[in-house]
Scaffold this motif. Structure first.
Motif, mmCIF file in Angstrom:
data_model
loop_
_atom_site.group_PDB
_atom_site.id
_atom_site.type_symbol
_atom_site.label_atom_id
_atom_site.label_comp_id
_atom_site.label_asym_id
_atom_site.label_seq_id
_atom_site.Cartn_x
_atom_site.Cartn_y
_atom_site.Cartn_z
ATOM 1 N N SER A 1 -10.526 -11.575 -24.904
ATOM 2 C CA SER A 1 -9.291 -11.803 -24.259
ATOM 3 C C SER A 1 -8.290 -10.833 -24.436
ATOM 4 C CB SER A 1 -8.771 -12.943 -24.981
ATOM 5 O OG SER A 1 -9.890 -14.270 -25.164
ATOM 6 N N ALA B 1 -4.566 -16.480 -22.597
ATOM 7 C CA ALA B 1 -4.800 -17.724 -22.866
ATOM 8 C C ALA B 1 -5.931 -18.270 -22.054
ATOM 9 C CB ALA B 1 -3.672 -18.569 -22.701
ATOM 10 N N THR B 2 -5.856 -17.891 -20.670
ATOM 11 C CA THR B 2 -7.092 -18.358 -19.797
ATOM 12 C C THR B 2 -8.203 -17.715 -20.366
ATOM 13 O OG1 THR B 2 -5.502 -18.587 -17.994
ATOM 14 C CG2 THR B 2 -7.817 -18.300 -17.611
ATOM 15 N N SER B 3 -8.163 -16.607 -20.706
ATOM 16 C CA SER B 3 -9.721 -15.948 -21.069
ATOM 17 C C SER B 3 -10.207 -16.461 -22.321
ATOM 18 C CB SER B 3 -9.409 -14.406 -21.202
ATOM 19 O OG SER B 3 -10.622 -13.844 -21.774
ATOM 20 N N MET B 4 -9.329 -16.653 -23.291
ATOM 21 C CA MET B 4 -9.645 -17.250 -24.880
ATOM 22 C C MET B 4 -10.079 -18.685 -24.195
ATOM 23 S SD MET B 4 -9.681 -16.245 -27.753
ATOM 24 C CE MET B 4 -9.554 -16.947 -29.226
ATOM 25 N N THR B 5 -9.702 -19.591 -23.619
ATOM 26 C CA THR B 5 -10.109 -20.873 -23.275
ATOM 27 C C THR B 5 -11.511 -20.837 -22.865
ATOM 28 O OG1 THR B 5 -7.900 -21.772 -23.276
ATOM 29 C CG2 THR B 5 -9.578 -22.930 -22.244
ATOM 30 N N VAL B 6 -11.781 -19.987 -21.668
ATOM 31 C CA VAL B 6 -13.006 -20.088 -20.987
ATOM 32 C C VAL B 6 -14.181 -19.366 -22.090
ATOM 33 C CG1 VAL B 6 -14.276 -19.027 -19.085
ATOM 34 C CG2 VAL B 6 -12.136 -19.734 -18.805
ATOM 35 N N LEU C 1 -14.387 -19.291 -25.311
ATOM 36 C CA LEU C 1 -14.385 -20.308 -26.282
ATOM 37 C C LEU C 1 -15.189 -21.513 -25.714
ATOM 38 C CD1 LEU C 1 -11.179 -20.390 -28.463
ATOM 39 C CD2 LEU C 1 -13.525 -19.373 -28.944
ATOM 40 N N ALA C 2 -14.913 -22.036 -24.521
ATOM 41 C CA ALA C 2 -15.681 -22.894 -23.923
ATOM 42 C C ALA C 2 -17.259 -22.668 -23.588
ATOM 43 C CB ALA C 2 -15.145 -23.452 -22.699
#
Length: 63
Positions: A18, A48-53, A55-56
């Protein structure tokens, strides 16, 4: 490797990935002529977007 160590390892990989995405996004925004504040906001949004994706995807692959 224990389960807890594996989770910490995956979280560290997600953070590093991220950070790279956020840095690249902010640099590209700067090359487009944006001021510093816009670059920071772009980088934060990309992080934030990269971290969310990331981790998902990790949760999906490990469960």
């Amino acid at each position: 490797m224990s389960s807890r160590e594996r989770k910490v390892f995956y979280a560290a990989i997600a953070v590093l990935l991220s950070c790279v995405v956020a840095l690249a996004s902010a640099i590209l925004k700067g090359y487009a002529g944006a001021n510093l504040a816009e670059c920071v906001i772009q980088g934060a949004a990309a992080f934030a977007t990269s971290m969310t994706v990331t981790l998902a995807v990790i949760v999906y692959l490990t469960v």
